[in-house]
Design a protein around this motif. Structure first.
Motif, PDB file in Angstrom:
ATOM      1  N   PHE A   1      75.197   1.060  77.037  1.00 51.19           N
ATOM      2  CA  PHE A   1      75.976  -0.341  77.389  1.00 51.19           C
ATOM      3  C   PHE A   1      75.265  -1.231  77.711  1.00 51.19           C
ATOM      4  CE2 PHE A   1      79.470   3.031  77.498  1.00 51.19           C
ATOM      5  CZ  PHE A   1      80.265   2.485  76.724  1.00 51.19           C
ATOM      6  N   LYS A   2      74.108  -1.166  78.376  1.00 54.85           N
ATOM      7  CA  LYS A   2      73.266  -2.310  78.862  1.00 54.85           C
ATOM      8  C   LYS A   2      71.715  -1.947  78.930  1.00 54.85           C
ATOM      9  CE  LYS A   2      72.598  -5.230  82.955  1.00 54.85           C
ATOM     10  NZ  LYS A   2      72.772  -6.391  82.223  1.00 54.85           N
ATOM     11  N   ARG A   3      70.861  -2.804  78.260  1.00 48.48           N
ATOM     12  CA  ARG A   3      69.435  -2.594  77.932  1.00 48.48           C
ATOM     13  C   ARG A   3      68.980  -3.328  79.210  1.00 48.48           C
ATOM     14  NH1 ARG A   3      67.135   0.949  74.592  1.00 48.48           N
ATOM     15  NH2 ARG A   3      68.341   0.968  72.575  1.00 48.48           N
ATOM     16  N   GLU A   4      68.647  -2.267  80.321  1.00 48.70           N
ATOM     17  CA  GLU A   4      68.079  -3.092  81.456  1.00 48.70           C
ATOM     18  C   GLU A   4      66.998  -1.889  81.895  1.00 48.70           C
ATOM     19  OE1 GLU A   4      66.642  -4.980  84.320  1.00 48.70           O
ATOM     20  OE2 GLU A   4      68.297  -5.958  82.933  1.00 48.70           O
ATOM     21  N   HIS A   5      65.658  -1.963  81.876  1.00 53.55           N
ATOM     22  CA  HIS A   5      64.713  -1.186  81.966  1.00 53.55           C
ATOM     23  C   HIS A   5      64.700  -0.912  83.308  1.00 53.55           C
ATOM     24  CE1 HIS A   5      60.284   0.066  82.178  1.00 53.55           C
ATOM     25  NE2 HIS A   5      61.004   1.045  81.988  1.00 53.55           N
ATOM     26  N   GLY A   6      64.683  -1.722  84.325  1.00 55.36           N
ATOM     27  CA  GLY A   6      64.850  -1.646  86.014  1.00 55.36           C
ATOM     28  C   GLY A   6      65.853  -0.770  86.305  1.00 55.36           C
ATOM     29  N   LEU A   7      67.120  -0.979  85.659  1.00 57.29           N
ATOM     30  CA  LEU A   7      68.471  -0.208  86.143  1.00 57.29           C
ATOM     31  C   LEU A   7      68.189   1.245  85.882  1.00 57.29           C
ATOM     32  CD1 LEU A   7      71.161  -0.254  87.311  1.00 57.29           C
ATOM     33  CD2 LEU A   7      72.024  -0.995  85.191  1.00 57.29           C
ATOM     34  N   VAL A   8      67.751   1.538  84.611  1.00 53.72           N
ATOM     35  CA  VAL A   8      67.595   2.698  84.054  1.00 53.72           C
ATOM     36  C   VAL A   8      66.717   3.665  84.999  1.00 53.72           C
ATOM     37  CG1 VAL A   8      67.112   4.218  82.030  1.00 53.72           C
ATOM     38  CG2 VAL A   8      68.707   2.352  81.752  1.00 53.72           C
ATOM     39  N   ASN A   9      65.345   2.997  85.012  1.00 51.16           N
ATOM     40  CA  ASN A   9      64.385   3.421  85.805  1.00 51.16           C
ATOM     41  C   ASN A   9      65.021   3.904  87.375  1.00 51.16           C
ATOM     42  OD1 ASN A   9      61.989   3.177  88.120  1.00 51.16           O
ATOM     43  ND2 ASN A   9      61.515   4.132  86.232  1.00 51.16           N
ATOM     44  N   ALA A  10      65.642   2.844  88.191  1.00 51.27           N
ATOM     45  CA  ALA A  10      66.197   3.159  89.205  1.00 51.27           C
ATOM     46  C   ALA A  10      67.116   4.365  89.265  1.00 51.27           C
ATOM     47  CB  ALA A  10      66.991   1.883  89.748  1.00 51.27           C
ATOM     48  N   LEU A  11      68.201   4.500  88.457  1.00 46.43           N
ATOM     49  CA  LEU A  11      69.071   5.509  88.502  1.00 46.43           C
ATOM     50  C   LEU A  11      68.322   6.785  88.316  1.00 46.43           C
ATOM     51  CD1 LEU A  11      71.767   3.835  86.040  1.00 46.43           C
ATOM     52  CD2 LEU A  11      72.058   4.612  88.472  1.00 46.43           C
ATOM     53  N   THR A  12      67.246   6.842  87.425  1.00 43.84           N
ATOM     54  CA  THR A  12      66.629   8.007  86.921  1.00 43.84           C
ATOM     55  C   THR A  12      65.970   8.483  88.349  1.00 43.84           C
ATOM     56  OG1 THR A  12      66.254   7.495  84.690  1.00 43.84           O
ATOM     57  CG2 THR A  12      65.037   9.296  85.547  1.00 43.84           C
ATOM     58  N   THR A  13      65.413   7.498  88.928  1.00 41.96           N
ATOM     59  CA  THR A  13      64.517   8.047  90.245  1.00 41.96           C
ATOM     60  C   THR A  13      65.293   8.430  91.317  1.00 41.96           C
ATOM     61  OG1 THR A  13      62.818   6.298  89.413  1.00 41.96           O
ATOM     62  CG2 THR A  13      62.799   7.181  91.632  1.00 41.96           C
ATOM     63  N   SER A  14      66.355   7.531  91.466  1.00 43.05           N
ATOM     64  CA  SER A  14      67.571   8.175  92.300  1.00 43.05           C
ATOM     65  C   SER A  14      68.141   9.532  92.164  1.00 43.05           C
ATOM     66  CB  SER A  14      68.673   7.179  92.620  1.00 43.05           C
ATOM     67  OG  SER A  14      68.079   5.806  92.596  1.00 43.05           O
ATOM     68  N   GLY A  15      68.581   9.866  90.911  1.00 42.45           N
ATOM     69  CA  GLY A  15      69.013  10.999  90.494  1.00 42.45           C
ATOM     70  C   GLY A  15      68.202  12.211  90.710  1.00 42.45           C
ATOM     71  N   LEU A  16      66.742  11.964  90.388  1.00 42.15           N
ATOM     72  CA  LEU A  16      65.528  12.934  90.739  1.00 42.15           C
ATOM     73  C   LEU A  16      65.672  13.157  92.279  1.00 42.15           C
ATOM     74  CD1 LEU A  16      63.333  11.960  87.843  1.00 42.15           C
ATOM     75  CD2 LEU A  16      64.627  13.912  87.911  1.00 42.15           C
ATOM     76  N   ALA A  17      65.702  11.764  92.904  1.00 43.79           N
ATOM     77  CA  ALA A  17      65.350  12.076  94.505  1.00 43.79           C
ATOM     78  C   ALA A  17      66.462  12.882  95.114  1.00 43.79           C
ATOM     79  CB  ALA A  17      65.184  10.653  95.114  1.00 43.79           C
ATOM     80  N   ALA A  18      67.696  12.503  94.597  1.00 47.16           N
ATOM     81  CA  ALA A  18      68.885  13.414  94.968  1.00 47.16           C
ATOM     82  C   ALA A  18      68.711  14.787  94.707  1.00 47.16           C
ATOM     83  CB  ALA A  18      70.249  12.800  94.405  1.00 47.16           C
TER      84      ALA A  18
END
Length: 488
Positions: free
Chosen positions: A28-45
């Motif tokens: 829905f949204k092409r935003e590299h920084g947002l997707v990277n933040a979600l990925t990093t947060s999910g892996l950290a969790a």
């Protein structure tokens, strides 16, 4: 499904949930920084689950997934590696002006497959996890990167890995079919009783099945003579992908291989041990000799990884004649040490490549100390550890391997290990000398290196600190590994 099972499955549930969320957001949204933040947060969790949730062990969570200290250790190591790669990937891909969001979906699905491999105790989960990891890696390796000196030939590297990995998967699947046809068992635990009950020890078809499985696994681990794809794929893939391929995928395959060989009692086949011995000696010798000829740092680390996997085979072979506790402990420590120092090495290459130019030729490293002492210091620490210099994790890891070899009376392989390590010392020191050498036109300060983001610095610092910590004070890690080795 009981509460105990849900608690143990939390890490897999978190990875799956993160993958779905990242997929929907990217759609829905092409935003590299947002997707990277979600990925990093999910892996950290997913990683924090290990710290705050007390799992119920051992537990057969499903028909295909088994949890014990061994599987949780490797799952944590895999997620830790994926987290580091996610952090390194943002500055690397941000400079290339592509649609980069799909990369993180592939990273998460590959990590999920690797975790399934680490928790596998059944042929089906082994194959599912291996294919989830492999299919994601095909696209990650071929991920398009543009720039003046971007990764060379990523599509060619992806096709090579696709062909070789597909062949390996076919060999493993055919080998599983032969073993299942003769034993009627697919759980690793059931293989040894079935072999003894049916009187199949020495059966040529069963031996063929195990050899086919071993051959396919050797492709995945890039052991000689199944190593041909390794330097080309390492060089052609983007640096964060090379880091992932060299660490996470190897750790996952080694974890399931050790469990399969120990629980199935495959070491009772003398021919299997002979094949493993030949591959170990050839990998240690050929990997180090070919690394001497390289002028590309990624190819040098590729051949170095072949040699290090040969060192690890010494421990696996030693498991045939020494108690499983020592062999599992030795292999786990060396994988953890190799994992950390290899990630640190590729983090340095990634930091050098963040400006849109992939600097992987050895000439690019000349005078690095005078341009950025911090990156040079981390790289020297990594190379010392890979060479097995004292006060580094690599030294403790090689000491473990040597101890296992002595306990198993593997004198020929220990001789090859010493010769290979001596050869490796030369090319590691050659790169160190080049970095310390002051080039005639070396700038006092490189603006590109000064712009390295905080996340990359954090990865570099944590990896370098772990390399030193495990070399100076390894006892906490050893105590953890002793408890997980008890699973066997």
């Amino acid at each position: 499904m009981s509460t105990d099972i849900l608690i143990d499955l939390l890490q897999i549930i978190m990875l799956t949930l993160t993958t779905v969320i990242v997929m929907l957001v990217a759609g829905f949204k092409r935003e590299h920084g947002l997707v990277n933040a979600l990925t990093t947060s999910g892996l950290a969790a997913s990683l924090l689950i290990f710290a705050f949730v007390d799992p119920i062990l051992p537990l057969q969570a499903t028909e295909l997934i088994y949890f014990d200290e061994y599987s949780l250790f490797f799952s944590g190591l895999i997620i830790f590696g994926a987290l580091a790669v996610s952090i390194l990937a943002y500055p690397y891909f941000e400079k290339h002006h592509n649609n980069n969001e799909e990369f993180y979906i592939l990273l998460l699905t590959a990590t999920l497959g690797a975790v399934v491999l680490a928790c596998s105790s059944h042929f089906i989960s082994l194959f599912i996890g291996m294919e989830m990891l492999g299919v994601s890696l095909y696209a990650m390796i071929a991920y398009p990167v543009h720039g003046e000196k971007a990764a060379k030939f990523p599509l060619e590297a992806g096709i090579k890995y696709l062909i070789m990995s597909g062949l390996a998967s076919g060999l493993i699947l055919f080998g599983m079919a032969l073993v299942y046809a003769l034993t009627g068992a697919m759980f690793f635990n059931d293989l040894s009783p079935a072999i003894n009950a049916e009187g199949l020890v020495g059966n040529p078809l069963l031996l063929t099945g195990f050899l086919l499985i071993l051959g396919g696994i050797s492709f995945k681990l890039s052991l000689v003579p199944f190593h041909i794809w390794t330097p080309d794929v390492y060089e052609g893939a983007p640096v964060p992908v090379t880091a992932y391929l060299a660490t996470v995928s190897k750790a996952a395959m080694l974890a399931v291989t050790m469990r399969l060989l120990l629980l199935s009692d495959a070491f009772q086949f003398q021919a299997l041990l002979i094949v493993l011995t030949v591959m170990a000696a050839a990998s240690m010798l050929l990997g180090n000799l070919l690394a001497l000829l390289q002028s590309n740092v990624k190819r040098l680390l590729a051949y170095s990884s072949i040699a290090h996997l040969g060192y690890l085979l010494v421990v696996i072979i030693a498991a045939a004649s020494i108690p499983g506790l020592l062999s599992v402990e030795s292999m786990s420590f060396y994988i953890a040490a190799y994992f950390i120092m290899t990630l640190a090495g590729f983090a340095v290459i990634s930091a050098l490549s963040n400006a849109g130019h992939e600097l992987d030729n050895m000439a690019d490293y000349q005078g690095l100390f005078w341009r950025n002492p911090w990156l040079c210091g981390v790289m020297i620490t990594v190379l010392f550890s890979l060479a097995g210099i004292p006060l580094t994790a690599g030294f403790i890891g090689k000491f473990y391997i040597f101890t296992s070899g002595v306990e198993g009376s593997l004198w020929f392989l220990l001789t090859m290990l010493i010769i290979g390590s001596a050869i490796g010392l030369y090319y590691y020191l050659r790169l160190i000398y080049l970095m310390l050498q002051k080039a005639e036109m070396t700038p006092k300060k490189d603006p590109a290196l000064a712009a390295i983001p905080f996340g990359t610095h954090a990865v570099l610092a944590s990896m370098a600190a772990l390399v030193i910590y495990l070399g100076v004070y390894p006892m906490p890690m050893i105590e953890i590994l002793q408890s997980l080795a008890a699973a066997f």
